[in-house]
Design a protein around this motif. Structure first.
Motif, PDB file in Angstrom:
ATOM      1  N   SER A  44       7.016  19.917  44.993  1.00 58.69           N
ATOM      2  CA  SER A  44       7.867  20.682  44.088  1.00 58.69           C
ATOM      3  C   SER A  44       7.055  21.252  42.932  1.00 58.69           C
ATOM      4  O   SER A  44       7.598  21.818  42.003  1.00 58.69           O
ATOM      5  CB  SER A  44       9.014  19.808  43.574  1.00 58.69           C
ATOM      6  OG  SER A  44       8.494  18.695  42.889  1.00 58.69           O
ATOM      7  N   ASN A  45       5.732  21.076  42.992  1.00 64.53           N
ATOM      8  CA  ASN A  45       4.873  21.676  41.969  1.00 64.53           C
ATOM      9  C   ASN A  45       5.011  23.202  42.040  1.00 64.53           C
ATOM     10  O   ASN A  45       5.067  23.782  43.113  1.00 64.53           O
ATOM     11  CB  ASN A  45       3.407  21.285  42.214  1.00 64.53           C
ATOM     12  CG  ASN A  45       2.531  21.532  40.987  1.00 64.53           C
ATOM     13  OD1 ASN A  45       2.565  22.596  40.380  1.00 64.53           O
ATOM     14  ND2 ASN A  45       1.760  20.540  40.614  1.00 64.53           N
ATOM     15  N   ARG A  46       5.090  23.826  40.854  1.00 68.58           N
ATOM     16  CA  ARG A  46       5.240  25.275  40.812  1.00 68.58           C
ATOM     17  C   ARG A  46       3.966  25.967  41.310  1.00 68.58           C
ATOM     18  O   ARG A  46       4.004  27.104  41.790  1.00 68.58           O
ATOM     19  CB  ARG A  46       5.550  25.703  39.368  1.00 68.58           C
ATOM     20  CG  ARG A  46       5.936  27.155  39.224  1.00 68.58           C
ATOM     21  CD  ARG A  46       6.615  27.381  37.903  1.00 68.58           C
ATOM     22  NE  ARG A  46       7.921  26.779  37.913  1.00 68.58           N
ATOM     23  CZ  ARG A  46       9.031  27.427  38.295  1.00 68.58           C
ATOM     24  NH1 ARG A  46       8.966  28.680  38.684  1.00 68.58           N
ATOM     25  NH2 ARG A  46      10.182  26.808  38.268  1.00 68.58           N
ATOM     26  N   VAL A  47       2.843  25.286  41.146  1.00 68.51           N
ATOM     27  CA  VAL A  47       1.595  25.806  41.693  1.00 68.51           C
ATOM     28  C   VAL A  47       1.455  25.234  43.098  1.00 68.51           C
ATOM     29  O   VAL A  47       1.304  24.014  43.259  1.00 68.51           O
ATOM     30  CB  VAL A  47       0.387  25.389  40.827  1.00 68.51           C
ATOM     31  CG1 VAL A  47      -0.901  25.943  41.403  1.00 68.51           C
ATOM     32  CG2 VAL A  47       0.583  25.861  39.388  1.00 68.51           C
ATOM     33  N   PHE A  77      -4.887  28.116  44.860  1.00 65.38           N
ATOM     34  CA  PHE A  77      -5.387  29.002  43.816  1.00 65.38           C
ATOM     35  C   PHE A  77      -6.484  29.881  44.401  1.00 65.38           C
ATOM     36  O   PHE A  77      -7.504  30.130  43.787  1.00 65.38           O
ATOM     37  CB  PHE A  77      -5.910  28.181  42.630  1.00 65.38           C
ATOM     38  CG  PHE A  77      -5.248  28.587  41.344  1.00 65.38           C
ATOM     39  CD1 PHE A  77      -3.937  28.200  41.106  1.00 65.38           C
ATOM     40  CD2 PHE A  77      -5.903  29.345  40.391  1.00 65.38           C
ATOM     41  CE1 PHE A  77      -3.306  28.589  39.925  1.00 65.38           C
ATOM     42  CE2 PHE A  77      -5.271  29.740  39.226  1.00 65.38           C
ATOM     43  CZ  PHE A  77      -3.973  29.353  38.998  1.00 65.38           C
TER      44      PHE A  77
ATOM     45  N   GLY B 315       2.148  22.934  36.404  1.00 63.04           N
ATOM     46  CA  GLY B 315       2.967  23.199  37.592  1.00 63.04           C
ATOM     47  C   GLY B 315       4.030  22.147  37.840  1.00 63.04           C
ATOM     48  O   GLY B 315       5.131  22.471  38.284  1.00 63.04           O
ATOM     49  N   ALA B 319       8.224  23.432  33.732  1.00 64.99           N
ATOM     50  CA  ALA B 319       8.249  24.736  33.057  1.00 64.99           C
ATOM     51  C   ALA B 319       8.204  25.849  34.099  1.00 64.99           C
ATOM     52  O   ALA B 319       7.526  25.729  35.110  1.00 64.99           O
ATOM     53  CB  ALA B 319       7.053  24.859  32.111  1.00 64.99           C
ATOM     54  N   GLU B 320       8.925  26.922  33.808  1.00 65.20           N
ATOM     55  CA  GLU B 320       8.919  28.054  34.743  1.00 65.20           C
ATOM     56  C   GLU B 320       7.788  29.012  34.419  1.00 65.20           C
ATOM     57  O   GLU B 320       7.648  29.443  33.279  1.00 65.20           O
ATOM     58  CB  GLU B 320      10.244  28.819  34.637  1.00 65.20           C
ATOM     59  CG  GLU B 320      11.327  28.202  35.478  1.00 65.20           C
ATOM     60  CD  GLU B 320      12.587  29.042  35.430  1.00 65.20           C
ATOM     61  OE1 GLU B 320      12.492  30.285  35.432  1.00 65.20           O
ATOM     62  OE2 GLU B 320      13.666  28.425  35.367  1.00 65.20           O
ATOM     63  N   PHE B 321       7.001  29.354  35.413  1.00 67.85           N
ATOM     64  CA  PHE B 321       5.966  30.386  35.224  1.00 67.85           C
ATOM     65  C   PHE B 321       5.453  30.806  36.592  1.00 67.85           C
ATOM     66  O   PHE B 321       5.691  30.131  37.602  1.00 67.85           O
ATOM     67  CB  PHE B 321       4.821  29.856  34.348  1.00 67.85           C
ATOM     68  CG  PHE B 321       4.020  28.750  34.985  1.00 67.85           C
ATOM     69  CD1 PHE B 321       2.856  29.032  35.694  1.00 67.85           C
ATOM     70  CD2 PHE B 321       4.432  27.428  34.873  1.00 67.85           C
ATOM     71  CE1 PHE B 321       2.116  28.012  36.285  1.00 67.85           C
ATOM     72  CE2 PHE B 321       3.697  26.397  35.464  1.00 67.85           C
ATOM     73  CZ  PHE B 321       2.540  26.699  36.172  1.00 67.85           C
ATOM     74  N   PRO B 323       2.247  31.208  38.778  1.00 71.14           N
ATOM     75  CA  PRO B 323       0.849  30.757  38.804  1.00 71.14           C
ATOM     76  C   PRO B 323      -0.146  31.921  38.825  1.00 71.14           C
ATOM     77  O   PRO B 323      -1.273  31.772  38.347  1.00 71.14           O
ATOM     78  CB  PRO B 323       0.750  29.955  40.100  1.00 71.14           C
ATOM     79  CG  PRO B 323       2.139  29.512  40.391  1.00 71.14           C
ATOM     80  CD  PRO B 323       3.032  30.595  39.874  1.00 71.14           C
ATOM     81  N   ILE B 326      -0.955  32.868  35.013  1.00 71.58           N
ATOM     82  CA  ILE B 326      -1.356  31.875  34.025  1.00 71.58           C
ATOM     83  C   ILE B 326      -2.803  32.108  33.570  1.00 71.58           C
ATOM     84  O   ILE B 326      -3.650  32.526  34.358  1.00 71.58           O
ATOM     85  CB  ILE B 326      -1.187  30.440  34.603  1.00 71.58           C
ATOM     86  CG1 ILE B 326      -1.239  29.382  33.499  1.00 71.58           C
ATOM     87  CG2 ILE B 326      -2.227  30.154  35.673  1.00 71.58           C
ATOM     88  CD1 ILE B 326      -0.902  27.975  34.005  1.00 71.58           C
TER      89      ILE B 326
END
Lengths: 399, 399
Positions: A44-47, A77, B315, B319-321, B323, B326
């Motif tokens: 569930s990591n946003r990255v 990444f 991540g 927080a919403e962002f 990747p 960033i």
């Protein structure tokens, strides 16, 4: 229900083929489950790493024919190149096995922010494809190929009876919370079974099992960009039921325990059972806070029966309870001892409780039971000690 | 507004008396502020020490005449005896100073679950009462008396102008995240001022300052049963206003930085500025996740410019962002370097960015700026590295 542990890892399930090859720091594992029904739980990591994005799409189809996993590079990444590399892994796997590339799940673990050594990975995939077998050795090779800083391969398989009387099996491999700097702890697990189920039934069962086991495992609290659990079923046995759910819980719990034991730099593992909480969420919060507390983890490393840190972690967890009614018990193969009982400290200097508590804390596997006396819900979390080696492993500069 | 740092700690404020005495591992500090307007922020841990419960009641009156604080014993998990001891500390202080015992705030830090050595503490209170003075030395003695595993006393004082032109002052002492096993990191801070305010105005200003500073300080993530910040005002200067709030923020930030520098076993401190977040809560979450990540903390110890761990912590923070948008910048007195820019990694092998990043990470004070490019909110968190010494200090058995 009787659940019998058996040999064979993912290959305990009839018809599943596996293989694993390693060359230096890179490894590739393959699992072949032609046209299997499948479901997954992804980080569930946003990255998120590129293979996670790809596998999410593949799983939307509810069907996979193969899983390809590599260690040594997380392909995270890495942008568009990274997605090309993930697609390429799927394509090479599909070609080697004569399956649809859209039904190949891809998983990666290792260093992040660096381009995949795609030629090497491709040749490892082809090599693995030539070694596919349904055998305990093949599953073992797979489990070894996906290791990073893990110190031992992780496999579990069980046999049990469905409610209708049919015999069913679940097999699994996992890699634990080893870190390949500059990366974070990544956990991968691949589970096979023969229970007859739809993708959404598998997903629901997996989600519940993961929630109670992998999601309650804390090594250092950092969640990886690459975490992935995939379950695939040949659907050749009876219909999915509660017996299956129970057996799946046992399999995932065993894997979680192995990962706790093999946490980075860990010398000991422990389990926190929070009982009689007001709500399930309270129980989960308190168990996780205790298992994740750096102070509890260092106390375990130091074999210190430090009830104060345990009680304080429960206190800041957000769980509701009355400190005057909390009880704490320590347990290991050396015995069991109450160190706090309904708010009274029993383990203080000169008392036999303290001596026994110290002996228990000296053991390799410790169970901490915290009775909040506030309701009837419970939860379990899994953790390991925080050691000099954890700091060494993670502070060393990577090249 | 110009804020000038001055000498004197809590005694920078006219009319405030202080003293501190120490005998072995026990210390007592006194602050006398007759009939001062007061407010406090106390630990939110459900397990609270007896002095915290007592002081909460005292602060309900909005007025304190003295603060008595001891180190060496936290008076926590000590039941009715503990409350008797806390009341006794208040009474002895009140008698020595000829003030109302109901206006004496009590704070404790140290070992938990053991009865207070109340005779020794009483004699230290009487000794301190004989040494009360309005002098920098007196504030220094106070700051030293409340230390536990702190390696240096922590004091700040500032002078500034209120909007109406009156000169006002804020003085403070603190003890940081030292641990007295089997206890957890306790932070105490006592703040004096001369701004004219009601208890609720003081409380509101204090709550805001604490939220942005002490609540953003992470040593090991464990919240103590004894944490306490008290502010007392003589009300002799002009009315409370935004200039005061700003100055109070500066004072608390300086104390938070000192505590980060003096974190257990820490060799380095760092600050995480998250900018351009979608919401303030997002900014706070991301900053805290990064500052609290064991992997980031060990990377700082190892002087490893590990952008992967920083980005991954953002991540999983919630927080919403995006990747791909960033950016991450590292800064120290040695310079400043972007290591990730809008999702592109700049600091890789062979690039001058990596060399500079490594040099910066070798410094004692590091600033990490993370630009989420998702909005316009920002937040700052304060942390320290995770070292062998942290493990040693916290794993050693207590007797």
């Amino acid at each position: 229900m009787k659940i019998r542990f058996i040999e064979g890892g993912v290959c305990a399930v009839d018809g599943v083929l596996a293989a694993g090859c390693r060359e230096g720091k890179y490894g590739v594992g393959l699992i072949v489950t032609r046209k299997a029904t499948a479901a997954g739980v992804l980080t569930s990591n946003r990255v998120r790493a590129e293979p996670v994005k790809l596998t999410e799409k593949v799983l939307e189809g509810g069907r996979i024919s193969a899983i390809v996993a590599n260690s040594g590079n997380a392909n995270c990444f890495t942008g568009r190149d990274g997605m090309d590399d993930a697609l390429r892994m799927a394509r090479v796997t599909a070609e080697s096995l004569q399956v649809d590339a859209g039904e190949v799940a891809v998983a990666s673990t290792g260093v992040i922010g660096r381009r995949m050594p795609i030629r090497k990975i491709e040749s490892l995939i082809r090599m693995a494809a030539d070694q596919l077998e349904n055998s305990p050795e093949a599953s073992g090779n797979l489990a070894s190929a996906i290791m990073t800083t893990d110190t031992f391969p992780k496999e579990v398989a069980v046999e049990f009876q469905l409610e209708g009387g049919e015999t069913a099996r679940i097999g699994a491999v996992a890699k634990g919370s080893g870190m390949i700097a500059p990366n974070m702890a990544t956990m991968l697990s691949f589970i096979t079974t023969d229970v007859d189920a739809s993708p959404s039934e598998l997903r629901e069962a997996l989600r519940r099992a993961v929630d109670d086991t992998f999601n309650m495992l804390i090594v250092d609290g950092d969640e990886s960009t690459n975490d992935m659990v995939i379950m695939a079923s040949t659907c050749k046995s009876g219909r999915i039921d509660e017996n299956f759910t129970e057996a799946l819980g046992v399999v995932c719990r065993e894997l979680a325990r192995m990962m706790a034991r093999d946490g980075e730099g860990a010398t000991k593992s422990f389990q926190v059972d929070v009982v009689n909480a007001r709500t399930r969420e309270d129980a989960r919060r308190a168990a996780r806070a205790i298992a994740g507390s750096s102070l509890v983890k260092t106390a375990i490393f130091g074999a210190d029966p430090n009830w104060g840190r345990i009680v304080a972690a429960a206190g800041y967890s957000g769980a509701e309870f009355d400190p005057d009614r909390i009880s704490v018990t320590l347990e290991s193969e050396n015995g069991s001892v109450g160190i706090v009982e309904e708010g009274d400290v029993l383990a203080f200097e000169g008392k036999p409780e303290l001596e026994l508590a110290e002996r228990i804390m000296g053991d390799d596997e410790i169970r901490i039971t915290v009775d909040l006396n506030a309701g009837s819900e419970s939860a379990t979390a899994y953790g390991c000690d925080l050691t000099y080696d954890y700091v060494r492993i993670n502070a060393e500069y990577t090249t």
